[in-house]
Motif scaffolding. Structure first.
Motif, PDB file in Angstrom:
ATOM      1  N   HIS A  62     -38.350 -72.624 -22.828  1.00 59.83           N
ATOM      2  CA  HIS A  62     -38.030 -71.705 -23.925  1.00 59.83           C
ATOM      3  C   HIS A  62     -38.398 -72.319 -25.281  1.00 59.83           C
ATOM      4  N   ARG A 119     -26.829 -79.213 -31.574  1.00 63.98           N
ATOM      5  CA  ARG A 119     -27.766 -78.449 -32.398  1.00 63.98           C
ATOM      6  C   ARG A 119     -27.107 -77.203 -32.994  1.00 63.98           C
ATOM      7  N   LYS A 120     -26.286 -76.539 -32.201  1.00 56.86           N
ATOM      8  CA  LYS A 120     -25.711 -75.279 -32.648  1.00 56.86           C
ATOM      9  C   LYS A 120     -24.498 -75.487 -33.567  1.00 56.86           C
ATOM     10  N   CYS A 122     -30.918 -66.535 -19.396  1.00 58.72           N
ATOM     11  CA  CYS A 122     -31.524 -65.978 -20.616  1.00 58.72           C
ATOM     12  C   CYS A 122     -32.849 -66.623 -20.971  1.00 58.72           C
ATOM     13  N   LEU A 123     -32.858 -67.963 -20.866  1.00 61.93           N
ATOM     14  CA  LEU A 123     -33.890 -68.713 -21.576  1.00 61.93           C
ATOM     15  C   LEU A 123     -35.292 -68.551 -21.025  1.00 61.93           C
ATOM     16  N   ALA A 168     -34.639 -74.334 -20.501  1.00 60.24           N
ATOM     17  CA  ALA A 168     -34.437 -74.570 -21.929  1.00 60.24           C
ATOM     18  C   ALA A 168     -35.683 -75.199 -22.543  1.00 60.24           C
ATOM     19  N   CYS A 211     -36.262 -81.856 -26.424  1.00 55.78           N
ATOM     20  CA  CYS A 211     -36.657 -80.644 -27.151  1.00 55.78           C
ATOM     21  C   CYS A 211     -35.521 -80.112 -28.013  1.00 55.78           C
ATOM     22  N   GLY A 212     -34.304 -80.595 -27.774  1.00 54.88           N
ATOM     23  CA  GLY A 212     -33.161 -80.134 -28.556  1.00 54.88           C
ATOM     24  C   GLY A 212     -32.315 -79.119 -27.801  1.00 54.88           C
ATOM     25  N   GLY A 213     -32.829 -78.632 -26.693  1.00 49.92           N
ATOM     26  CA  GLY A 213     -32.044 -77.735 -25.844  1.00 49.92           C
ATOM     27  C   GLY A 213     -32.007 -76.299 -26.310  1.00 49.92           C
ATOM     28  N   VAL A 214     -31.987 -76.105 -27.620  1.00 53.50           N
ATOM     29  CA  VAL A 214     -32.011 -74.733 -28.147  1.00 53.50           C
ATOM     30  C   VAL A 214     -33.136 -74.643 -29.170  1.00 53.50           C
ATOM     31  N   TYR A 215     -33.748 -73.491 -29.222  1.00 53.91           N
ATOM     32  CA  TYR A 215     -34.827 -73.278 -30.185  1.00 53.91           C
ATOM     33  C   TYR A 215     -34.203 -73.046 -31.562  1.00 53.91           C
ATOM     34  N   VAL A 267     -26.748 -81.723 -26.096  1.00 54.52           N
ATOM     35  CA  VAL A 267     -27.743 -81.580 -27.174  1.00 54.52           C
ATOM     36  C   VAL A 267     -27.733 -80.161 -27.723  1.00 54.52           C
ATOM     37  N   SER A 268     -27.559 -79.186 -26.841  1.00 52.84           N
ATOM     38  CA  SER A 268     -27.535 -77.797 -27.314  1.00 52.84           C
ATOM     39  C   SER A 268     -26.352 -77.566 -28.244  1.00 52.84           C
ATOM     40  N   PRO A 293     -24.305 -81.801 -17.934  1.00 54.07           N
ATOM     41  CA  PRO A 293     -25.705 -82.157 -18.150  1.00 54.07           C
ATOM     42  C   PRO A 293     -25.956 -82.462 -19.627  1.00 54.07           C
ATOM     43  N   GLN A 294     -26.892 -83.376 -19.884  1.00 58.35           N
ATOM     44  CA  GLN A 294     -27.235 -83.744 -21.258  1.00 58.35           C
ATOM     45  C   GLN A 294     -27.582 -82.511 -22.086  1.00 58.35           C
ATOM     46  N   GLN A 295     -28.215 -81.581 -21.414  1.00 56.15           N
ATOM     47  CA  GLN A 295     -28.639 -80.332 -22.063  1.00 56.15           C
ATOM     48  C   GLN A 295     -27.481 -79.645 -22.791  1.00 56.15           C
ATOM     49  N   LEU A 296     -26.293 -79.700 -22.184  1.00 58.81           N
ATOM     50  CA  LEU A 296     -25.130 -79.053 -22.800  1.00 58.81           C
ATOM     51  C   LEU A 296     -24.793 -79.740 -24.122  1.00 58.81           C
ATOM     52  N   CYS A 338     -28.011 -65.811 -26.476  1.00 58.14           N
ATOM     53  CA  CYS A 338     -28.539 -65.359 -25.183  1.00 58.14           C
ATOM     54  C   CYS A 338     -29.662 -64.357 -25.380  1.00 58.14           C
ATOM     55  N   PHE A 339     -29.815 -63.901 -26.620  1.00 61.42           N
ATOM     56  CA  PHE A 339     -30.905 -63.011 -27.030  1.00 61.42           C
ATOM     57  C   PHE A 339     -30.886 -61.632 -26.370  1.00 61.42           C
ATOM     58  N   CYS A 370     -32.365 -73.860 -14.378  1.00 67.72           N
ATOM     59  CA  CYS A 370     -31.758 -74.426 -15.572  1.00 67.72           C
ATOM     60  C   CYS A 370     -30.556 -75.292 -15.205  1.00 67.72           C
ATOM     61  N   PRO A 371     -30.560 -76.571 -15.620  1.00 67.90           N
ATOM     62  CA  PRO A 371     -29.434 -77.459 -15.298  1.00 67.90           C
ATOM     63  C   PRO A 371     -28.109 -76.978 -15.879  1.00 67.90           C
ATOM     64  N   LEU A 372     -28.157 -76.384 -17.069  1.00 68.84           N
ATOM     65  CA  LEU A 372     -26.907 -75.932 -17.674  1.00 68.84           C
ATOM     66  C   LEU A 372     -26.360 -74.713 -16.943  1.00 68.84           C
ATOM     67  N   CYS A 424     -37.427 -77.081 -16.629  1.00 68.40           N
ATOM     68  CA  CYS A 424     -36.142 -76.675 -17.177  1.00 68.40           C
ATOM     69  C   CYS A 424     -36.336 -75.425 -18.039  1.00 68.40           C
ATOM     70  N   CYS A 478     -34.700 -83.997 -21.022  1.00 67.04           N
ATOM     71  CA  CYS A 478     -33.653 -85.008 -20.929  1.00 67.04           C
ATOM     72  C   CYS A 478     -32.856 -84.940 -19.632  1.00 67.04           C
ATOM     73  N   THR A 479     -32.474 -83.751 -19.229  1.00 70.09           N
ATOM     74  CA  THR A 479     -31.529 -83.639 -18.119  1.00 70.09           C
ATOM     75  C   THR A 479     -32.191 -83.950 -16.780  1.00 70.09           C
TER      76      THR A 479
END
Lengths: 263, 662, 131
Positions: A82, C127-128, A152-153, A79, A42-46, C123-124, C118-121, C71-72, A228-230, A77, A9-10
């Protein structure tokens, strides 16, 4: 060489640079990124919980698209990489998820994790080779001291991602070297930038980003690069430090001499 | 067959809780040939054995089935009991109702059903048993000790003091092992070299001890009492008979870039070297990967300076073949590689070291002459952090599942020694648990805290980060205070797990000794036979069996020696009569059996055979019962089915299977 | 407090996290590694004990659920294969799956973002923090 490509997406919006420079560089390096059709975020997070199925389906769709084309699936990306890689691992190894996801999908042939997920950097390392990349560099980034910021990802959990040594990675440093610059190794390069926490707890992210930036500049980095964009956003926006943070594809395009083409 | 007796053991509640022993007795009585069946609480006790003996005598039993624990535990016990009562010991069979039944079942009905079936199978087998007589074999009155560390040295000394010859095979150029690398020893803090080197000298001077240093065991054949071992004496390129140990060669050698193994890679050594000044033998070796003469035929300086003319660049490896009655494994340990623990920055910073490296730094003969200093810049550290359990107690794919046992104590020792000699240095120890069982051990650890002010913090460290100013930040946690800590350190010392020496795998294979998933050699019984391997004639000494400290190692070394002496003191050993035998009438001499025999026990002879009056000569397999170990490989390989293992004949096995399937 | 409900909830958390909290040896490497430690009322290593002790009510109220960064670091370093991050996430899931369990609403977003987010922020975070 043609790869299926999942931009995410980003990369269509805020992180256009990450995408544009990658495509330009790929052209010079002799491979093509073929965007898969109708990809979804993808939802950004698994989704970690073992009973989460629906949230994994967009990844399965993308993975299956690549499988149908018989191509490896490349992402840029961190994310996306990942999430896609972990969902793919589920489809390979977790029977419950595989069965349920396929029940939803109703594909012509069930998807069982056949697609290989690659990060763009892995293509550079394992298919092109950093030595070959070095030969293609026309404007070496001599004299630049660059810190790799992994976050991290890309790295964790190392067992599943298998991208690099999660506690002492080297791939981006080798990449920096191939472009003629000097990599700066600093111990916070695999520490978290705060990720999605910066939405509701900016102070926490700020503290973490400061630690990263201070460590990098302390060891002499003039700039950081990331995939990673974030991470890019958090490091740039949340930290007091002023070390610039670029996408790795931007310095790649620069070294390959294709950055300024449109300007 | 005049009658079989069945004896069902309760084993306290071990068997009786999940097997209805009375039912087993009832069912046994219904089997053909059974004339007596009874149960008893502990069949292995004197009273239990007396019951068996009484039944044999009174009912003139021809066969006995004992339903009890594994035959590995008490088969010998019951055989002896039968023999005393006048029955051939090989007329006894064990039905394993404990390990293979009661311990693995929870439901008494299921357990009982299986117990009845196992008993039935043993009855079917014993009714086909024949009396067997054990043969005899001689004992070579010499022992081999593999490994010349403190475990091997002590075992060798104890055996030699009893008057038997011992050879020590040591892979490195000198005996001494890991203990020679240590500075001080806990909990008394005596100097390691001061207590070890006299023992090394004693071993070297002992008329019954022969040391093969810089040598490795290459091949082992034979069996208890009569092993034949090939020892590879690696080319030293120095004649041991001529060398006077003057050391001139080492001084003059221009190739000085190799890393000293003895100093854990923290200093350099020449291409021609002895590992340390007190090496035994005091004869150097040339490292062919470093020697300019051996690599490019240049130099030759050592030969020129050697007054004794001992340098011999043409020397080659030599194989020595020796006979032994017993073999002791004393192969010791290594510190694990820290590749899986990059979060502790071992590979990124010179000031993150292992505890063994610290031993060398604190040792007067070490790379810093005993001065506590940072390897990066030679500066004296002000803050030292110790991290415990690095790679021990893990359930992941990265570390070892076991506790390495020695780390808590040696860390307390290091902490005390540092605080004693350098009172200005702050010492912090991050621990998960402090484990100090042992005489005067906990008191020692408490002294570190109470007298020496060592700061013990409960919590494993997450990461160590090198800082731009050359210092290290230790990212830890104090679990008792529930606080995250960032501790500034000049040096970080990792208590890395220990693991068995890598060559133990190939040695165990040569000796047919079993090893566990961690590569420790398995003992014959974890409690009652801790220094014996299940393979007869093979004994264990030191860390090859499991992590242990010096006092424990020395105790075990002595125990292993006693077992060896007990064996060598015998003139004859009884051999296992359960060996293979071919039916001469039907054998066609095809060689299939000889091809699979791991002991080389099968040969062929042309024999005159009288087949119902027709006499003819043909080639038949002959088994040397002294060499045969009764493994049974030949019996399955034989295409005509005429090779049989005595005591485990094809008919007996089939009868067991039939009884189970009935 | 362990009740019949909390027993079920604890079992559910253990199940969907795919880890076995009983393997924990209380070494604290997770808490030493956690970058959000200071913000957490229940620390990562304690999370494991809370599940073992079936004290799920306290977990559900914990601020820690919203500070875990996924962050695992703890997942990567846990020597006992317990992977506390997965347990925190499973606990968070059980909360957001309940009615009214969302931690983020769409209405708050405009005040929280700038032009460069960013969109990523988004959507993440969605989700969380939300079902």
């Amino acid at each position: 060489m043609k790869y299926s490509y999942y931009p995410g997406c980003t990369l269509r919006t805020k992180a256009k640079d990450l995408d544009t420079y990658a495509r330009k560089s790929a052209e010079v390096l002799g491979f093509e990124l073929e965007e898969i059709e109708n990809w979804q975020c993808c939802g950004g997070v698994y989704p970690l919980s073992s009973d989460e199925i629906a949230t994994k389906l967009s990844s399965v769709r993308a993975l299956n698209e690549a499988k149908v084309k018989g191509q490896q699936l490349v992402t840029l990306c961190s994310a996306c990489y990942h999430v896609l890689k972990r969902v793919n691992d589920d489809m390979q190894n977790v029977e419950d998820i595989r069965v349920k996801a396929n029940n939803y999908m109703k594909l012509d042939e069930p998807y069982e994790g056949e697609t290989q997920v690659l990060h763009f950097l892995e293509v550079l390392r394992d298919t092109i080779g950093f030595d070959e990349l070095k030969k293609k560099v026309v404007k070496p980034l001599t004299g630049k001291k660059i810190g790799a910021y992994y976050g991290c990802l890309l790295l964790r959990p190392g067992e599943i991602l298998g991208f690099d040594n999660p506690e002492n990675p080297t791939i981006i440093e080798d990449f920096i070297r191939a472009l003629g610059a000097e990599p700066v190794i600093y111990p916070y390069r695999n520490e978290c930038c705060g990720g999605y926490i910066s939405l509701k707890a900016k102070d926490l992210s700020a503290k973490m980003c400061d630690n990263i930036m201070d460590s990098a500049s302390g060891f002499g980095a003039d700039m950081l690069i990331t995939a990673c964009p974030l991470c890019q956003y958090n490091l740039t926006k949340n930290s007091k430090a002023t070390v610039p943070v670029y996408y790795f594809t931007e310095i790649l395009a620069e070294a390959l001499g294709v950055k300024g083409e449109e300007e | 067959m005049n009658g079989i007796g069945v004896f069902v053991c309760h084993c306290g509640s071990n068997i009786a809780a999940t097997v209805d022993v009375k039912k087993v007795v009832e069912m046994a009585k219904l089997e053909p040939g059974v004339v007596h069946a009874e149960e008893y609480q502990y069949m292995c006790s004197e009273a239990g054995q007396e019951r068996i003996a009484k039944a044999i005598r009174e009912k003139n039993l021809s066969g006995v089935v004992v339903c009890s624990c594994s035959p590995r535990m008490h088969e010998t016990t019951f055989r002896k009991c039968a023999e005393k009562a006048g029955l051939n010991p090989y007329m006894v069979e064990i039905a394993n109702l404990r390990e293979q039944c009661s311990w693995v079942h929870k439901d008494i009905n299921e357990g009982t059903e299986k117990a009845v079936i196992l008993t039935r199978a043993a009855i079917a087998k014993v009714s086909l048993n024949t009396s067997l007589v054990a043969g005899e074999s001689g004992v070579t009155k010499r022992a081999l000790v593999i490994g010349g560390g403190i475990a091997g040295i002590q075992t060798a000394l104890d055996i030699a003091d009893a008057g038997y010859e011992v050879d020590i095979v040591e892979k490195t150029p000198s005996i001494g092992g890991k203990m020679a690398q240590l500075d001080k020893t806990f909990p008394t803090l005596d100097c390691s070299a001061c207590i070890l080197t006299p023992k090394m000298v004693d071993a070297a001077a002992h008329e019954k001890i022969n040391i093969y240093s810089y040598s490795e065991v290459e091949k082992v054949s034979g069996f208890v009492g009569d092993f034949t071992v090939d020892i590879r004496k690696k080319a030293r390129y120095v004649d041991m008979n001529k060398c006077t140990g003057c050391g001139a060669c080492m001084e003059k050698c221009p190739s000085k870039k190799a890393l000293s193994e003895f100093n854990s890679g923290l200093s350099n050594r020449p291409a021609i070297y002895t590992p340390f000044a007190q090496a035994i033998p005091n004869v150097p070796v040339i490292d062919p990967s470093q020697c300019l003469k051996l690599k490019n035929d240049k130099c030759g300086l050592c030969a020129r300076v050697c007054q004794a003319g001992a340098i011999d660049y043409k020397q080659e490896d030599e194989i020595v073949t020796r006979k032994y009655g017993a073999i002791v494994v004393a192969t010791g340990f290594e510190v694990i590689k820290l590749d899986n623990y990059d979060e502790y920055a071992y590979s990124q910073s010179k000031d993150v070291i292992t505890s063994l490296e610290l031993e060398r730094i604190m040792n007067a003969a070490g790379p810093t002459k005993g001065h506590l200093e940072r390897l990066s810049d030679g500066k004296a550290p002000k803050n030292i952090v110790f991290i415990q359990c690095v790679g021990s107690r893990c359930a992941d794919n990265k570390g070892k599942s076991y506790c390495s046992k020695i780390c808590c104590m040696y860390t307390a020792k290091h902490a005390i020694l540092i605080r004693d000699k350098y009172p200005d240095v702050n010492v912090t120890v991050f621990y998960i648990d402090v484990r100090t069982p042992g005489k005067n051990f906990d008191e020692f650890y408490r002294r570190a805290v109470e007298e020496y002010g060592v700061n013990y913090v409960k919590g494993q460290v997450g990461k160590v980060t090198p800082e731009p100013n050359g210092k290290l930040t230790v990212h830890g946690v104090d679990l008792l205070d529930n606080k995250q800590l960032k501790v500034e350190a000049d040096m970080v010392v990792l208590a890395a797990a220990i693991e068995p020496s890598p060559e133990v795998r190939s040695i165990a294979t040569m000796l047919t000794a079993s090893i566990d998933t961690n590569n420790f050699i398995t003992e014959a019984h974890p409690k009652l036979r801790p220094v014996e391997s299940p393979t007869a004639g093979v004994f264990l000494s030191g860390v090859c069996q499991g992590p242990k400290d010096i006092p424990e190692t020395v105790s075990q070394a002595g125990a292993a020696a006693v077992k060896v002496i007990g064996l060598l003191a015998k003139d004859k050993l009884l051999t296992n009569p359960c060996t293979a035998k071919a039916d001469e009438l039907l054998c066609n001499g095809c060689s299939a059996c000889a091809n699979v025999c791991p002991y080389g026990a099968i040969s062929y002879e042309d024999k005159l055979i009288n087949d119902h009056g027709i006499k003819k000569t043909h080639r038949v397999a002959v088994v040397n019962s002294a060499l045969c170990q009764g493994c049974g490989a030949c019996t399955v390989a034989c295409p005509s089915g005429v090779m049989d293992l005595q005591g485990f004949s094809n008919r007996q096995i089939i009868a067991e299977v039939d009884a189970i399937c009935r | 407090m362990s009740t019949a409900n909390s027993k079920t909830a604890a079992a559910k958390i253990a199940e969907i996290s795919g880890t076995n909290p009983l393997k924990c040896m209380k070494c604290g490497k997770c808490s030493a590694s956690c970058p959000a430690f200071e913000k957490m009322d229940i620390k990562p290593h304690q999370f494991v004990s809370y599940v073992v002790n079936e004290d799920i009510e306290a977990l559900a109220k914990s601020e820690s659920l919203w500070y875990c960064l996924s962050c695992f670091a703890c997942v990567e370093r846990c020597p006992r294969d317990v992977k506390p991050g997965k347990i925190v996430d499973a606990a968070r899931q059980t909360v957001v799956r309940q009615k009214g369990g969302n931690y983020l609403s769409a209405n708050e977003i405009p005040a929280l973002i700038d032009d460069d987010v960013p969109q990523q922020l988004l959507v993440s975070a969605f989700r969380k923090f939300r079902r």
